[in-house]
Design a protein around this motif. Structure first.
Motif, PDB file in Angstrom:
ATOM      1  N   ASP A 154      -4.040   6.773   7.736  1.00 17.40           N
ATOM      2  CA  ASP A 154      -4.856   5.867   6.924  1.00 17.40           C
ATOM      3  C   ASP A 154      -4.169   5.481   5.621  1.00 17.40           C
ATOM      4  OD1 ASP A 154      -5.199   8.613   6.269  1.00 17.40           O
ATOM      5  OD2 ASP A 154      -6.914   8.109   5.012  1.00 17.40           O
ATOM      6  N   TRP A 155      -3.045   6.110   5.314  1.00 15.46           N
ATOM      7  CA  TRP A 155      -2.280   5.747   4.119  1.00 15.46           C
ATOM      8  C   TRP A 155      -1.353   4.569   4.378  1.00 15.46           C
ATOM      9  CZ3 TRP A 155      -0.097  11.046   1.942  1.00 15.46           C
ATOM     10  CH2 TRP A 155      -1.169  11.865   1.563  1.00 15.46           C
ATOM     11  N   PHE A 156      -1.264   4.098   5.622  1.00 19.16           N
ATOM     12  CA  PHE A 156      -0.247   3.128   6.006  1.00 19.16           C
ATOM     13  C   PHE A 156      -0.874   1.853   6.562  1.00 19.16           C
ATOM     14  CE2 PHE A 156       2.007   7.056   5.744  1.00 19.16           C
ATOM     15  CZ  PHE A 156       3.339   6.744   5.500  1.00 19.16           C
ATOM     16  N   PHE A 157      -0.098   0.784   6.509  1.00 23.23           N
ATOM     17  CA  PHE A 157      -0.439  -0.479   7.156  1.00 23.23           C
ATOM     18  C   PHE A 157       0.826  -1.002   7.843  1.00 23.23           C
ATOM     19  CE2 PHE A 157       1.406  -1.647   3.133  1.00 23.23           C
ATOM     20  CZ  PHE A 157       2.071  -2.847   3.360  1.00 23.23           C
ATOM     21  N   GLY A 185       5.613  -5.220  12.320  1.00 23.29           N
ATOM     22  CA  GLY A 185       5.150  -3.988  12.951  1.00 23.29           C
ATOM     23  C   GLY A 185       5.659  -2.717  12.320  1.00 23.29           C
ATOM     24  N   ILE A 186       6.284  -2.803  11.155  1.00 21.58           N
ATOM     25  CA  ILE A 186       6.780  -1.610  10.467  1.00 21.58           C
ATOM     26  C   ILE A 186       5.644  -0.990   9.653  1.00 21.58           C
ATOM     27  CG2 ILE A 186       8.366  -0.785   8.679  1.00 21.58           C
ATOM     28  CD1 ILE A 186      10.359  -2.879   9.637  1.00 21.58           C
ATOM     29  N   SER A 187       5.489   0.315   9.784  1.00 20.44           N
ATOM     30  CA  SER A 187       4.425   1.024   9.063  1.00 20.44           C
ATOM     31  C   SER A 187       4.875   1.327   7.638  1.00 20.44           C
ATOM     32  CB  SER A 187       4.064   2.330   9.776  1.00 20.44           C
ATOM     33  OG  SER A 187       3.465   2.056  11.021  1.00 20.44           O
ATOM     34  N   ILE A 188       4.160   0.757   6.671  1.00 18.84           N
ATOM     35  CA  ILE A 188       4.496   0.895   5.253  1.00 18.84           C
ATOM     36  C   ILE A 188       3.324   1.551   4.531  1.00 18.84           C
ATOM     37  CG2 ILE A 188       4.978  -0.394   3.116  1.00 18.84           C
ATOM     38  CD1 ILE A 188       6.461  -2.427   4.813  1.00 18.84           C
ATOM     39  N   ALA A 189       3.636   2.435   3.611  1.00 20.52           N
ATOM     40  CA  ALA A 189       2.594   3.161   2.887  1.00 20.52           C
ATOM     41  C   ALA A 189       1.936   2.279   1.833  1.00 20.52           C
ATOM     42  CB  ALA A 189       3.185   4.397   2.217  1.00 20.52           C
ATOM     43  N   HIS A 190       0.650   2.492   1.655  1.00 21.20           N
ATOM     44  CA  HIS A 190      -0.045   1.914   0.511  1.00 21.20           C
ATOM     45  C   HIS A 190       0.317   2.709  -0.750  1.00 21.20           C
ATOM     46  CE1 HIS A 190      -2.620  -0.812   2.704  1.00 21.20           C
ATOM     47  NE2 HIS A 190      -3.083   0.152   3.467  1.00 21.20           N
ATOM     48  N   GLY A 191       0.288   2.051  -1.896  1.00 19.31           N
ATOM     49  CA  GLY A 191       0.450   2.769  -3.153  1.00 19.31           C
ATOM     50  C   GLY A 191      -0.698   3.737  -3.365  1.00 19.31           C
ATOM     51  N   ARG A 192      -0.393   4.858  -3.999  1.00 21.56           N
ATOM     52  CA  ARG A 192      -1.475   5.812  -4.237  1.00 21.56           C
ATOM     53  C   ARG A 192      -1.158   6.729  -5.402  1.00 21.56           C
ATOM     54  NH1 ARG A 192      -0.626  10.992  -1.695  1.00 21.56           N
ATOM     55  NH2 ARG A 192      -2.862  11.366  -1.807  1.00 21.56           N
ATOM     56  N   ASP A 193      -2.215   7.208  -6.000  1.00 21.28           N
ATOM     57  CA  ASP A 193      -2.243   8.310  -6.956  1.00 21.28           C
ATOM     58  C   ASP A 193      -2.560   9.543  -6.111  1.00 21.28           C
ATOM     59  OD1 ASP A 193      -3.552  10.312  -8.532  1.00 21.28           O
ATOM     60  OD2 ASP A 193      -4.040   8.856 -10.069  1.00 21.28           O
ATOM     61  N   PRO A 194      -1.853  10.650  -6.283  1.00 20.52           N
ATOM     62  CA  PRO A 194      -2.070  11.793  -5.382  1.00 20.52           C
ATOM     63  C   PRO A 194      -3.477  12.371  -5.402  1.00 20.52           C
ATOM     64  CG  PRO A 194      -0.697  12.419  -7.259  1.00 20.52           C
ATOM     65  CD  PRO A 194      -0.794  10.929  -7.264  1.00 20.52           C
ATOM     66  N   TYR A 195      -4.268  12.008  -6.410  1.00 16.43           N
ATOM     67  CA  TYR A 195      -5.615  12.569  -6.516  1.00 16.43           C
ATOM     68  C   TYR A 195      -6.692  11.641  -5.977  1.00 16.43           C
ATOM     69  CZ  TYR A 195      -3.227  15.935  -9.465  1.00 16.43           C
ATOM     70  OH  TYR A 195      -2.353  16.899  -9.940  1.00 16.43           O
ATOM     71  N   PHE A 196      -6.293  10.455  -5.469  1.00 12.80           N
ATOM     72  CA  PHE A 196      -7.283   9.495  -5.009  1.00 12.80           C
ATOM     73  C   PHE A 196      -6.833   8.859  -3.703  1.00 12.80           C
ATOM     74  CE2 PHE A 196      -7.870   9.775  -9.590  1.00 12.80           C
ATOM     75  CZ  PHE A 196      -9.252   9.912  -9.689  1.00 12.80           C
ATOM     76  N   THR A 254      -5.558  -0.063  -1.117  1.00 11.93           N
ATOM     77  CA  THR A 254      -5.299  -0.781   0.130  1.00 11.93           C
ATOM     78  C   THR A 254      -4.722  -2.181  -0.074  1.00 11.93           C
ATOM     79  OG1 THR A 254      -7.602  -1.526   0.193  1.00 11.93           O
ATOM     80  CG2 THR A 254      -7.052   0.506   1.386  1.00 11.93           C
ATOM     81  N   ASP A 255      -4.679  -2.648  -1.310  1.00 14.77           N
ATOM     82  CA  ASP A 255      -4.072  -3.961  -1.570  1.00 14.77           C
ATOM     83  C   ASP A 255      -2.615  -3.837  -2.007  1.00 14.77           C
ATOM     84  OD1 ASP A 255      -4.468  -2.832  -4.069  1.00 14.77           O
ATOM     85  OD2 ASP A 255      -5.640  -4.504  -4.884  1.00 14.77           O
ATOM     86  N   SER A 256      -2.045  -2.633  -1.900  1.00 15.18           N
ATOM     87  CA  SER A 256      -0.706  -2.393  -2.439  1.00 15.18           C
ATOM     88  C   SER A 256       0.234  -1.782  -1.408  1.00 15.18           C
ATOM     89  CB  SER A 256      -0.792  -1.463  -3.659  1.00 15.18           C
ATOM     90  OG  SER A 256      -1.139  -0.145  -3.255  1.00 15.18           O
ATOM     91  N   ALA A 257       1.535  -1.886  -1.692  1.00 14.41           N
ATOM     92  CA  ALA A 257       2.589  -1.278  -0.863  1.00 14.41           C
ATOM     93  C   ALA A 257       3.435  -0.376  -1.755  1.00 14.41           C
ATOM     94  CB  ALA A 257       3.453  -2.366  -0.232  1.00 14.41           C
ATOM     95  N   GLN A 258       3.651   0.867  -1.299  1.00 10.42           N
ATOM     96  CA  GLN A 258       4.290   1.906  -2.103  1.00 10.42           C
ATOM     97  C   GLN A 258       5.812   1.801  -2.090  1.00 10.42           C
ATOM     98  OE1 GLN A 258       2.991   4.676  -4.035  1.00 10.42           O
ATOM     99  NE2 GLN A 258       5.146   4.592  -4.626  1.00 10.42           N
ATOM    100  N   LEU A 259       6.398   1.623  -3.266  1.00 15.22           N
ATOM    101  CA  LEU A 259       7.853   1.594  -3.398  1.00 15.22           C
ATOM    102  C   LEU A 259       8.435   2.998  -3.238  1.00 15.22           C
ATOM    103  CD1 LEU A 259       7.828  -0.827  -6.414  1.00 15.22           C
ATOM    104  CD2 LEU A 259       8.927  -1.334  -4.210  1.00 15.22           C
ATOM    105  N   ASN A 260       9.675   3.066  -2.743  1.00 14.82           N
ATOM    106  CA  ASN A 260      10.357   4.344  -2.527  1.00 14.82           C
ATOM    107  C   ASN A 260      11.445   4.512  -3.580  1.00 14.82           C
ATOM    108  OD1 ASN A 260      11.700   6.603  -1.681  1.00 14.82           O
ATOM    109  ND2 ASN A 260      12.329   5.770   0.307  1.00 14.82           N
TER     110      ASN A 260
END
Length: 485
Positions: A158-161, A166-177, A181-187
């Motif tokens: 559920d952290w990914f879209f 078709g590549i699974s990319i993580a949503h941005g997140r704060d580890p406590y929340f 879902t409107d964001s993509a997490q940079l590496n």
């Protein structure tokens, strides 16, 4: 900026819509009235932070319009709102170009030039942790993001879209929340990502004089690893991204200002990397929920830390000050932050007396301005613009008992510059308080005292010098005294 600068945050889209409603015509950044800039300068603002100028994400806009959390919050304040007035989150950045609806980069440049003529600098947003879910690089350069390729994530699906390929990319997140879902997490463990974001930051730096870095601690190596260790491994890069970023930008723009939104006790670590100011959420929480004694304890921290803290009682993330604190307490809390060392942040809608916070995605915040609240802030900021508050020496003051223990509810500190002194006394409680403050040897043996809010003048007597200055304060009442020897 001056030492201990005053910063005005503005929700750009909502603000321009208010101007449009008043004037009956469309507004871009180039159309901001000269009167507004003159008033900002008169009120003592050194910087204006235009929040949310970047190009809108169509996907983030649609997500926002479908979230009950947002629509219910808007409906509670504006029951007949138009869903089309819900926009994308300003923190799901599509790309770092000023939105054409606001006039584009050219309009911003013209406004910035006008601000500089008034002696006001321009601050903008920089979101280091993530981009919008539909940012062009999500498809063109998925390796910039935390992803599992064409394979399904082995955990936390559920952290990914999936992007268009078709590549699974993580949503941005704060580890406590939960993820945004409107964001993509940079590496940030990928050197290419760092260079990509450095290029973005250089582009932003050419358009403004400083940035407020959203959730800056999420890009720290240890935080990034601990949040995403299952997908990026545990070996830390040799250098922190922010150290690279500040060094690179200041090579070209030595005076560029960096402000970090940061929590979790990581403020000092971020300051050590060169940030000019870090959020003082601890003070905000103590002002809102704790006691005068605990507030005073926080203000006893190391002076350099205090000078690099940015104080606030309202911003776009927090509940509006009038609702969060209550009317009298909110004005007392704002008087506290306006007279402490460090940067002092005020939200435009706070100053105008907005009764409750509207989600930042709603672009037509049509509340009725509160003239009494606005007048208080105008007076407060005028007082706090005096040179002693920006070039003087600050220190806490003790308040002695004047017959009972209500003095424990009085917060007091002083500023001293040359032959001018300021003493601030604030009853930060809902009951009357009285106390006595020593004056002997403070600013000489004679002089007059002026209370700045009322204009009342008091002659210093020998009794006051020997026994101290006794003061009675109503609940949440503030007094600011100027001593001229």
């Amino acid at each position: 900026m001056r030492t201990n600068p005053h910063i005005l945050e503005i929700n750009t889209r909502s603000w321009l819509n208010r101007l449009e409603a008043k004037q009956g015509r469309a507004f871009t950044l180039d159309d901001v009235p000269e009167e507004f800039l003159d008033n900002a300068k008169t009120m003592g603002f050194d910087a204006i932070w235009l929040m949310g100028v970047w190009k809108q994400s169509p996907a983030a806009r649609e997500i926002a319009r479908g979230l009950d959390e947002i629509t219910n919050a808007v409906r509670a304040i504006e029951p007949k709102f138009d869903p089309q007035d819900i926009t994308a989150s300003p923190y799901a950045v599509y790309e770092y170009e000023v939105d054409e609806a606001l006039g584009g980069n050219e309009a911003l440049s013209k406004l910035r030039e006008r601000m500089h003529q008034k002696g006001i600098i321009l601050l903008l947003d920089f979101v280091g942790n993530h981009t919008a879910i539909d940012s062009p690089t999500v498809t063109s350069s998925p390796d910039l993001y935390i992803n599992t390729g064409l394979s399904e994530p082995h955990a936390h699906k559920d952290w990914f879209f999936k992007n268009k390929n078709g590549i699974s990319i993580a949503h941005g997140r704060d580890p406590y929340f939960a993820p945004w879902t409107d964001s993509a997490q940079l590496n940030y463990f990928n050197p290419k990502t760092r260079e990509f974001m450095l290029d973005n930051l250089r582009r932003v730096a050419a358009l403004c004089d400083g940035v407020r870095c959203d959730m800056a601690m999420l890009s720290l190596n240890k935080v990034h690893r601990d949040t995403w260790w299952e997908f990026i491994g545990g070996e830390l890069p040799k250098e922190e991204f922010w150290h690279q970023a500040l060094t690179a930008v200041r090579e070209k723009y030595p005076e560029f200002v960096f402000i970090a939104e940061v929590y979790w006790g990581l403020e000092w670590e971020i300051q050590e990397m060169g940030f000019d100011y870090t959020y003082d959420k601890v003070l905000y929480d103590r002002l809102r929920f704790s006691t005068p004694e605990n507030i005073k304890g926080h203000l006893g921290a190391e002076h350099l830390y205090q000078m690099r803290s940015i104080r606030f009682t309202s911003n776009h993330d927090e509940e509006e000050a009038l609702k969060a604190f209550g009317r009298e307490k909110s004005l007392a809390a704002s008087t506290i932050i306006a007279t402490l060392p460090g940067a002092r942040l005020f939200h435009l809608f706070q100053i105008l007396g907005r009764p409750a916070r509207m989600p930042v995605q709603y672009a037509k915040d049509s509340f009725q301005e509160d003239e009494t609240v606005y007048a208080y802030y105008r007076k407060l900021l005028e007082i706090a613009s005096a040179p002693a508050f920006h070039g003087g020496q600050w220190s806490l003051r003790d308040v002695s008992s004047a017959g009972d223990d209500s003095n424990r509810n009085i917060l007091s500190w002083q500023w001293k510059q040359m032959n001018t002194g300021k003493i601030i006394m604030i009853n930060y409680s809902g009951t009357p308080a009285k106390g006595r403050i020593p004056m002997k040897g403070l600013y000489g043996q004679n002089g007059t005292v002026t209370e700045e809010f009322s204009g009342q003048k008091i002659t210093v007597t020998p009794e006051m010098l020997s026994q101290g200055f006794e003061l009675y304060l109503k609940p949440y009442e503030s007094k600011i005294f100027t001593f001229a020897v």
